[in-house]
Enzyme design. Structure first.
Site, short mmCIF file in Angstrom:
data_model
loop_
_atom_site.label_atom_id
_atom_site.label_comp_id
_atom_site.label_asym_id
_atom_site.label_seq_id
_atom_site.Cartn_x
_atom_site.Cartn_y
_atom_site.Cartn_z
N ASN A 163 0.83 -1.20 0.00
CA ASN A 163 0.00 0.00 0.00
C ASN A 163 0.87 1.25 0.00
O ASN A 163 1.92 1.29 0.64
CB ASN A 163 -0.91 0.01 1.23
CG ASN A 163 -1.88 -1.14 1.21
OD1 ASN A 163 -2.07 -1.76 0.17
ND2 ASN A 163 -2.47 -1.44 2.34
N HIS A 218 6.02 -0.51 -2.49
CA HIS A 218 5.52 0.12 -3.72
C HIS A 218 5.53 1.65 -3.62
O HIS A 218 4.88 2.33 -4.40
CB HIS A 218 4.10 -0.37 -4.03
CG HIS A 218 4.07 -1.78 -4.53
ND1 HIS A 218 2.91 -2.48 -4.76
CD2 HIS A 218 5.08 -2.64 -4.84
CE1 HIS A 218 3.20 -3.71 -5.20
NE2 HIS A 218 4.51 -3.83 -5.24
P1 NAD Z 1 -5.93 -5.96 -4.69
O1 NAD Z 1 -6.89 -4.80 -4.84
O2 NAD Z 1 -5.52 -6.69 -5.90
O3 NAD Z 1 -6.58 -7.03 -3.70
C1 NAD Z 1 -7.15 -6.67 -2.48
C2 NAD Z 1 -7.51 -7.92 -1.73
O4 NAD Z 1 -8.03 -7.54 -0.46
C3 NAD Z 1 -8.58 -8.78 -2.42
O5 NAD Z 1 -8.15 -10.12 -2.43
C4 NAD Z 1 -9.81 -8.60 -1.53
O6 NAD Z 1 -10.58 -9.78 -1.45
C5 NAD Z 1 -9.19 -8.28 -0.20
N1 NAD Z 1 -10.05 -7.47 0.67
C6 NAD Z 1 -10.94 -6.49 0.32
N2 NAD Z 1 -11.53 -5.97 1.41
C7 NAD Z 1 -11.00 -6.62 2.49
C8 NAD Z 1 -11.21 -6.53 3.89
N3 NAD Z 1 -12.07 -5.66 4.44
N4 NAD Z 1 -10.49 -7.36 4.70
C9 NAD Z 1 -9.60 -8.24 4.17
N5 NAD Z 1 -9.38 -8.38 2.85
C10 NAD Z 1 -10.07 -7.58 2.02
O7 NAD Z 1 -4.72 -5.41 -3.85
P2 NAD Z 1 -3.17 -5.80 -3.80
O8 NAD Z 1 -3.02 -7.28 -3.78
O9 NAD Z 1 -2.62 -4.99 -2.71
O10 NAD Z 1 -2.57 -5.30 -5.19
C11 NAD Z 1 -3.02 -4.13 -5.81
C12 NAD Z 1 -1.95 -3.11 -6.18
O11 NAD Z 1 -2.58 -1.82 -6.13
C13 NAD Z 1 -0.78 -3.03 -5.25
O12 NAD Z 1 0.34 -2.84 -6.04
C14 NAD Z 1 -1.00 -1.77 -4.41
O13 NAD Z 1 0.20 -1.04 -4.27
C15 NAD Z 1 -1.97 -0.93 -5.19
N6 NAD Z 1 -3.05 -0.32 -4.36
C16 NAD Z 1 -2.76 0.28 -3.15
C17 NAD Z 1 -3.78 0.82 -2.37
C18 NAD Z 1 -3.46 1.49 -1.04
O14 NAD Z 1 -2.39 2.07 -0.90
N7 NAD Z 1 -4.34 1.41 -0.04
C19 NAD Z 1 -5.12 0.75 -2.80
C20 NAD Z 1 -5.37 0.14 -4.06
C21 NAD Z 1 -4.34 -0.40 -4.82
#
Ligand code: NAD
Ligand code: ZN
Length: 255
Positions: A98, A128
């Protein structure tokens, strides 16, 4: 009811978090967003090619994400990890995919929260990058990345060297930060936990395979997944705990 993991004075804990841990704080996961922003493909606003083609669009995208991230606070899962970090010190290595600042905010809260104060803190590795950091876009530039809360720009921000500045984020096609340290810590951990990561983004999704390899060499090490649904790399984990991070993580970490 989730039974707590056996975490004692000898545990070397490696935790990998993904967008799912921040979902309940109100930050959309990659999937929730449908891979689009204002009808632009995420690749257009999060790749070196996208930045070269339209830096103004890329900065608007990150300015909007900064604004959204300023308004959110850590949830019970971030806080549980931070509290455990106060206890374990550098025996907890937290690698996060994140770019939001919620792990760092939770760690600051735990440090200033009184009883949980500790001399050593857990290590948070933002593999990241970080939403609130900026750096020069010229690779050879010697200016360091810096903390940056700016959300409004009249002109595109420039480095003292004259080149455009860019978000300090690992974009599609770029290599995550500190992979060497991350791999070393995966090889040395006794417990590997992934929280809220779909298992689709590499190299992060491949780290758990090292745990399988170590098990095949007779080492005693365990891997655990926490998230809403089965991740794509589910077969590599010893245990899956399916549910919301805010409910499962505090119980699992016993805090
Ligand atoms: P992803 O969006 O691909 O997957 C998120 C996962 O979290 C899913 O498997 C989903 O089922 C699960 N999930 C959703 N809500 C949840 C909850 N309340 N409790 C537990 N699990 C839950 O995310 P990823 O695998 O981190 O990869 C996505 C890419 O996008 C990464 O490279 C990341 O850096 C980036 N990203 C970052 C952020 C952030 O900084 N918060 C947000 C979106 C995407
Ligand atoms: Zn520069």
């Amino acid at each position: 009811m989730t039974a707590p993991l056996p975490i004692d004075d000898h545990t070397q804990l490696f935790v990998l978090t993904g967008a799912g841990i921040s979902a309940e704080s109100g930050i959309a996961t990659f999937r929730d967003a449908g891979g689009l922003w204002e009808n632009h493909k995420v690749e257009e606003v999060a790749s070196p090619g996208g930045f070269a083609a339209n830096p103004e669009l890329v900065w608007r995208f990150y300015a909007a994400r900064r604004k959204a991230a300023l308004a959110v606070i850590p949830n019970a899962a971030h806080r549980a990890l931070a509290q455990l970090g106060s206890r374990l010190g550098d025996r907890l290595f937290l690698a996060t995919q994140n770019v939001d600042p919620l792990h760092q905010k939770a760690a600051e809260e735990a440090q200033t929260g009184g009883q949980l104060r500790s001399a050593s803190t857990s290590i948070i590795c933002a593999m990241h990058g970080e939403l609130f950091k900026t750096r020069c876009s010229r690779e050879a530039c010697t200016e360091e990345p810096f903390y940056d809360e700016r959300c409004d720009f009249e002109d595109l921000p420039r480095c003292p060297c004259g080149s455009l500045q860019r978000p300090h984020i690992v974009w599609f096609g770029e290599i995550p930060f500190e992979m060497h340290t991350i791999k070393r810590r995966v090889q040395a951990c006794s417990l590997f936990v992934t929280i809220g990561s779909s298992g689709a983004v590499y190299p992060a999704a491949g780290l758990v395979r090292e745990i399988r390899y170590r098990q095949s060499q007779g080492e005693s090490v365990r891997s655990v997944y926490v998230g809403l649904e089965r991740p794509e790399n589910a077969d590599s984990f010893d245990e899956l705990h399916l549910g919301r991070a805010t409910e499962i993580v505090p119980a699992l970490l016993g805090v």
